[in-house]
Design a protein around this motif. Structure first.
Motif, PDB file in Angstrom:
ATOM      1  N   ILE A 129       0.874  -1.286  -0.032  1.00  0.00           N
ATOM      2  CA  ILE A 129       0.042  -0.185  -0.018  1.00  0.00           C
ATOM      3  C   ILE A 129       1.045   1.076   0.223  1.00  0.00           C
ATOM      4  CG2 ILE A 129      -1.824  -1.220   1.165  1.00  0.00           C
ATOM      5  CD1 ILE A 129      -0.929   0.482   3.598  1.00  0.00           C
ATOM      6  N   ASP A 130       0.460   2.540  -0.208  1.00  0.00           N
ATOM      7  CA  ASP A 130       1.188   3.654  -0.066  1.00  0.00           C
ATOM      8  C   ASP A 130       1.213   3.699   1.279  1.00  0.00           C
ATOM      9  OD1 ASP A 130       1.021   6.853   0.483  1.00  0.00           O
ATOM     10  OD2 ASP A 130       1.563   6.159  -1.947  1.00  0.00           O
ATOM     11  N   GLY A 131       2.638   4.128   1.377  1.00  0.00           N
ATOM     12  CA  GLY A 131       2.968   4.365   3.015  1.00  0.00           C
ATOM     13  C   GLY A 131       2.009   5.726   3.673  1.00  0.00           C
ATOM     14  N   GLY A 132       1.580   6.628   2.943  1.00  0.00           N
ATOM     15  CA  GLY A 132       0.774   7.466   3.601  1.00  0.00           C
ATOM     16  C   GLY A 132      -0.363   7.016   4.067  1.00  0.00           C
ATOM     17  N   ASP A 133      -0.856   5.775   3.373  1.00  0.00           N
ATOM     18  CA  ASP A 133      -2.113   5.229   3.893  1.00  0.00           C
ATOM     19  C   ASP A 133      -2.172   4.295   5.055  1.00  0.00           C
ATOM     20  OD1 ASP A 133      -3.423   6.677   1.761  1.00  0.00           O
ATOM     21  OD2 ASP A 133      -3.081   5.170   0.236  1.00  0.00           O
ATOM     22  N   LEU A 134      -1.024   4.211   5.520  1.00  0.00           N
ATOM     23  CA  LEU A 134      -0.664   3.120   6.669  1.00  0.00           C
ATOM     24  C   LEU A 134      -1.965   3.466   7.788  1.00  0.00           C
ATOM     25  CD1 LEU A 134       3.008   3.189   7.209  1.00  0.00           C
ATOM     26  CD2 LEU A 134       1.489   1.251   6.785  1.00  0.00           C
ATOM     27  N   ALA A 157       0.820  12.392  11.114  1.00  0.00           N
ATOM     28  CA  ALA A 157       0.426  11.433   9.971  1.00  0.00           C
ATOM     29  C   ALA A 157       1.623  11.817   8.716  1.00  0.00           C
ATOM     30  CB  ALA A 157      -0.836  11.988   9.226  1.00  0.00           C
ATOM     31  N   GLY A 158       2.214  11.090   8.210  1.00  0.00           N
ATOM     32  CA  GLY A 158       3.122  11.204   7.164  1.00  0.00           C
ATOM     33  C   GLY A 158       4.491  11.365   7.785  1.00  0.00           C
ATOM     34  N   HIS A 159       4.561  11.675   9.189  1.00  0.00           N
ATOM     35  CA  HIS A 159       5.808  12.232   9.275  1.00  0.00           C
ATOM     36  C   HIS A 159       6.432  11.414  10.596  1.00  0.00           C
ATOM     37  CE1 HIS A 159       5.341  15.711   6.912  1.00  0.00           C
ATOM     38  NE2 HIS A 159       4.158  15.873   7.399  1.00  0.00           N
ATOM     39  N   SER A 160       5.608  10.786  11.742  1.00  0.00           N
ATOM     40  CA  SER A 160       6.069  10.139  12.677  1.00  0.00           C
ATOM     41  C   SER A 160       5.102   9.159  13.187  1.00  0.00           C
ATOM     42  CB  SER A 160       6.480  11.053  14.032  1.00  0.00           C
ATOM     43  OG  SER A 160       5.584  11.878  14.297  1.00  0.00           O
ATOM     44  N   ALA A 161       5.381   8.068  13.640  1.00  0.00           N
ATOM     45  CA  ALA A 161       4.422   7.187  14.047  1.00  0.00           C
ATOM     46  C   ALA A 161       4.796   6.066  15.314  1.00  0.00           C
ATOM     47  CB  ALA A 161       4.056   6.209  12.622  1.00  0.00           C
ATOM     48  N   GLY A 210     -12.499   0.036  10.759  1.00  0.00           N
ATOM     49  CA  GLY A 210     -12.482  -0.206  12.177  1.00  0.00           C
ATOM     50  C   GLY A 210     -10.930  -0.347  12.763  1.00  0.00           C
ATOM     51  N   GLY A 211     -10.060   0.298  12.193  1.00  0.00           N
ATOM     52  CA  GLY A 211      -8.715   0.080  12.630  1.00  0.00           C
ATOM     53  C   GLY A 211      -8.406   0.850  13.940  1.00  0.00           C
ATOM     54  N   GLY A 212      -9.141   1.626  14.544  1.00  0.00           N
ATOM     55  CA  GLY A 212      -9.034   2.542  15.644  1.00  0.00           C
ATOM     56  C   GLY A 212      -8.388   3.736  15.227  1.00  0.00           C
ATOM     57  N   SER A 213      -7.848   4.496  16.271  1.00  0.00           N
ATOM     58  CA  SER A 213      -7.430   5.738  15.761  1.00  0.00           C
ATOM     59  C   SER A 213      -6.120   5.845  15.057  1.00  0.00           C
ATOM     60  CB  SER A 213      -7.273   6.657  17.420  1.00  0.00           C
ATOM     61  OG  SER A 213      -6.792   7.874  17.058  1.00  0.00           O
ATOM     62  N   SER A 214      -5.918   6.540  14.182  1.00  0.00           N
ATOM     63  CA  SER A 214      -4.949   6.527  13.584  1.00  0.00           C
ATOM     64  C   SER A 214      -4.286   7.860  13.668  1.00  0.00           C
ATOM     65  CB  SER A 214      -5.282   6.623  11.952  1.00  0.00           C
ATOM     66  OG  SER A 214      -6.027   7.653  11.336  1.00  0.00           O
ATOM     67  N   SER A 215      -4.740   8.746  14.512  1.00  0.00           N
ATOM     68  CA  SER A 215      -4.054   9.973  14.839  1.00  0.00           C
ATOM     69  C   SER A 215      -3.412  10.952  13.825  1.00  0.00           C
ATOM     70  CB  SER A 215      -3.112   9.675  15.941  1.00  0.00           C
ATOM     71  OG  SER A 215      -2.520  10.702  16.348  1.00  0.00           O
ATOM     72  N   GLY A 216      -3.198  12.071  14.352  1.00  0.00           N
ATOM     73  CA  GLY A 216      -2.368  12.900  13.480  1.00  0.00           C
ATOM     74  C   GLY A 216      -3.230  13.572  12.062  1.00  0.00           C
ATOM     75  N   GLY A 217      -4.515  13.169  11.935  1.00  0.00           N
ATOM     76  CA  GLY A 217      -5.240  13.814  10.831  1.00  0.00           C
ATOM     77  C   GLY A 217      -5.038  13.168   9.502  1.00  0.00           C
ATOM     78  N   SER A 218      -4.767  13.817   8.526  1.00  0.00           N
ATOM     79  CA  SER A 218      -4.795  13.272   7.146  1.00  0.00           C
ATOM     80  C   SER A 218      -3.504  12.816   6.922  1.00  0.00           C
ATOM     81  CB  SER A 218      -5.107  14.291   5.992  1.00  0.00           C
ATOM     82  OG  SER A 218      -4.185  15.275   6.045  1.00  0.00           O
ATOM     83  N   SER A 219      -3.398  11.927   6.016  1.00  0.00           N
ATOM     84  CA  SER A 219      -2.222  10.967   5.875  1.00  0.00           C
ATOM     85  C   SER A 219      -1.146  11.718   5.146  1.00  0.00           C
ATOM     86  CB  SER A 219      -2.427   9.735   4.677  1.00  0.00           C
ATOM     87  OG  SER A 219      -2.660  10.036   3.292  1.00  0.00           O
ATOM     88  N   GLY A 220      -1.307  12.665   4.320  1.00  0.00           N
ATOM     89  CA  GLY A 220      -0.287  13.658   3.454  1.00  0.00           C
ATOM     90  C   GLY A 220       0.866  12.742   3.016  1.00  0.00           C
ATOM     91  N   GLY A 221       0.530  11.381   2.456  1.00  0.00           N
ATOM     92  CA  GLY A 221       1.397  10.631   1.859  1.00  0.00           C
ATOM     93  C   GLY A 221       1.185  10.612   0.350  1.00  0.00           C
ATOM     94  N   GLY A 222       0.189  11.156  -0.114  1.00  0.00           N
ATOM     95  CA  GLY A 222       0.019  11.226  -1.559  1.00  0.00           C
ATOM     96  C   GLY A 222      -0.959  10.089  -1.934  1.00  0.00           C
ATOM     97  N   SER A 223      -1.503   9.849  -3.184  1.00  0.00           N
ATOM     98  CA  SER A 223      -2.322   8.824  -3.750  1.00  0.00           C
ATOM     99  C   SER A 223      -1.221   7.906  -4.380  1.00  0.00           C
ATOM    100  CB  SER A 223      -3.340   9.240  -4.671  1.00  0.00           C
ATOM    101  OG  SER A 223      -4.008   8.159  -5.220  1.00  0.00           O
ATOM    102  N   SER A 224      -1.343   6.653  -4.567  1.00  0.00           N
ATOM    103  CA  SER A 224      -0.443   5.818  -5.052  1.00  0.00           C
ATOM    104  C   SER A 224      -0.975   5.598  -6.577  1.00  0.00           C
ATOM    105  CB  SER A 224      -0.705   4.585  -4.447  1.00  0.00           C
ATOM    106  OG  SER A 224       0.174   3.381  -5.022  1.00  0.00           O
TER     107      SER A 224
END
Length: 301
Positions: A129-134, A157-161, A210-224
């Motif tokens: 998958i695209d890394g920004g969509d994790l 999102a897209g910067h630290s996890a 239903g993956g729970g909280s992904s935190s940090g807002g939008s992914s910012g990783g771009g569309s694959s």
């Protein structure tokens, strides 16, 4: 939780841990259909090992452990003497055994699948998958015989996890634990500062919402480039929409609920490849055997 990126782990220890992580025999093949599980359940299963600080073993409980870095005075007769629990005794508590258990997969072979069974090297139960969509419950896989870690949540999102892993007996923390790290993303490739290495972002085929909280807002990783918006179960003659991405169509006819014998456009340019697909003549096609045909993208050599 301390969200400061961790950078103190000795590089040598990390390399030794990675090299030892998944060198056991490969798992038995599984079908293309995967049992449904949501991301929050995957994270909860992973946290069972983290909370128990389950010690690394390259063997199931009480089996002989072939990883010499785990041997004590017993030498090669050392057995995995970690905490006993009926729920996970049959699993290796190495990096890929950890993801096998967390994803709810069976403890095939000597206690679970190995890194070469996971995408992008094996695609029977997972895909890139695209890394920004994790999302929580996804994983990141390195080289076929090295290391795999579990994604818990975004800090930014897209910067630290936050991630979870079984790092190896050579690590300063030779047991299941979580860590926070900065990341850099390019398509399905994710550089994890803490590990000092680049991984492929991957998802279990059976993951549901239903993956729970992904935190940090939008992914910012771009569309694959291989993104698919037609929904799971949409198939062409050769491709299948799965988890928001095009993959090679599976053998399981039940996985295709809608079939449209059309070609899907690819704007990434000729020679662009993923692990399983190739952009050719402006359309996606199954990846060819000729490695010279792949000049760009995450699947290029």
């Amino acid at each position: 939780m301390n969200t400061t990126p961790l950078r103190f782990a000795p590089v040598v220890s990390l390399l030794l841990a990675a090299a030892a992580c998944s060198s056991g025999p490969g798992g038995e093949a599984v079908g293309s259909s995967s049992a449904a599980v949501d991301g929050s359940t995957i994270v909860s299963r992973g946290m069972e090992w983290v909370n128990a600080e389950l010690h690394y073993c390259q063997a199931a409980h009480d089996d002989v452990d072939g990883d010499s870095s785990c041997w004590a005075w017993e030498g090669s007769s050392h057995r995995c003497d970690r905490e006993s629990n009926a729920a996970w005794n049959d699993y290796r508590s190495d990096c890929s055994g950890f993801v096998t258990y967390s994803w709810g997969l069976p403890p095939v072979g000597d206690g679970g699948y190995v890194t070469s069974d996971f995408a992008p090297y094996g695609t029977s139960f997972s895909h890139t998958i695209d890394g920004g969509d994790l999302q929580p419950g996804d994983a990141l896989n390195k080289n076929p015989d090295e290391h795999i870690i579990l994604f818990k949540q975004w800090v930014s999102a897209g910067h630290s996890a936050v991630f979870m892993e079984e790092p190896g007996c050579s690590s300063s923390t030779p047991y299941a634990h979580e860590f926070t790290s900065d990341v850099s993303i390019s398509g399905d490739s994710v550089y994890v500062d803490y590990e000092g290495a680049t991984f492929y972002a991957i998802r279990y085929n059976g993951t549901t919402s239903g993956g729970g909280s992904s935190s940090g807002g939008s992914s910012g990783g771009g569309s694959s480039p291989d993104a698919c918006d037609k929904g799971d179960g949409f198939c062409t003659a050769t491709l299948q929409c799965d988890g928001g991405h095009w993959i090679v169509r599976q053998d399981d006819a039940a996985a295709c609920t809608t079939v449209d014998d059309v070609q899907e456009d690819c704007s990434a340019g000729g020679g662009y490849c993923t692990a399983t697909l190739q952009c050719d003549g402006g359309h996606w096609v199954p990846r060819q055997d000729d490695p010279n045909a792949c000049t760009s993208g995450p699947g290029a050599d």
